[in-house]
Design a protein around this motif. Sequence first.
Motif: not given
Length: 488
Positions: A240-243, A287-289, A359-364
């Motif tokens: 899973k994405a880290w969110k 783009k903002l995300l 939503s997986a663009c970038g962790d934590e």
Amino acid sequence: MTTALEMWSNLGSVMAALMFAWAMFNQYFPSQLRTHIEASAHKAVGHIYPYIHIKFPEFAGERLERCEVFTAIQNYLSGSASARARRLKAESIKDSRSLVLSMDENEEVVDEFEGVKLWWSSKLIVSQKPTFSWFSSSEDRRFYTLTFHRSQRELIMGSYIKHVLEKGKVVAAENRKRKLFTNNPSSNWGHYKGGKWSHVAFKHPSTFETLAMEPSKKRQIMNDLLKFRGGKEYYERIGKAWKRGYLLYGPPGTGKSTMIAAMANFLNYDVYDLELTTVKDNTELRKLLIETSEKSIIVIEDIDCSLDLTGQRKTKKREKDDDEEKADPVKKMAKGGEESKESKVTLSGLLNFIDGLWSACGDEKIIVFTTNFVEKLDPALIRRGRMDKRIEMSYCCFESFKVLARNYLGIESHPLFTRVKLLLEETEMTPADVAENLMLKSDDENEEACLEGLIKALEKAKEDARKKSEEEEKQQQQQKQKQLQLER
């Protein structure tokens, strides 16, 4: 003296001839031939030129995401730049008690690693596209260039670059200051620094210690946050994405925004306050995300008011307007300009934002929605897996009151606490209203006066609630009587 003058004169003639030849080459030689000649010239020079250049651009790919390597180099060079560079840029950190210095544009510094000398240069290539702004364009390109002797290739490629990246991350952690971001309208993205987000220093003082909430509930939330922050390997293992998503719901004045600030202070995360009404469409939302950083909380407050994202996909008024526009094309054209200014973010786009591939663009990252009316939201928006934890921000209870009394009056107990406890069990009052009554408003007021004022406010709220209930009951009885008369 005559010899020197003749030498400078001959040098000037040679330079003029070279410039003329270069101008003729650029103007009259076909572009394909120029490219071939330039490539051959670079190759020939490469055999005798002893230095290697490595370029590190600011943005990766199609300028969608800022390169982490560029940021790490920037942080690493802040130490070398302050000691060696001639032109510097200064930024304040930690409440302006110290400064972070970095290289200015088109500046060069010398670094040394294990006895090997190398050079870092900062470059800015200004966009040649016409613009009407006094500020830098989003098309401007920044990059760092590392120059070193080719005999040191193995050392630089192996140990040195790794050392730079590790030291850059350490410097970033030491100089980190939390920020509060807000999204800019897309019409401004090409202007001041080309930024999609603007920020200020995040200085909200709220903590879980000062948050008016039951202690057991606070501990549960804090444990959940700690589990998330240390869950990188766990999220990778389960695929899973880290969110994590949080839904804060409850009446106005129950501390939803204060809870977000306490979460940010507890985790030491940045906060991105996303205003959906300024986002034109789903593409801008993505783009903002992408440009949000790791270790951040993305907040959409009052989501039930931001856009038409409720369970009712199309209201009767919208359906009526659509029918009228089909019958009257002139009206549709007249509304075109107005509709172009409205946000076209859809429920599907928002779902993809919080739980889709993007939503997986970038962790934590933590995504927080707040609402006063949870029943109005589309079930697909708040289901488990999107909003993983739901936190009800309810009216003030006695435990919450004791936290507020300690915060505002500095007391742990008082004879009037018993009366306050009984009234809070019988009356609904938000923590914001309780806090307003506990706040000392002059030097003449003391703790007892504030508590007595709170008791009066609670008694009034209780009486108002009683009258409202009686009025509603009376209206219901009248409606029943009218219905009976109609049936007869």
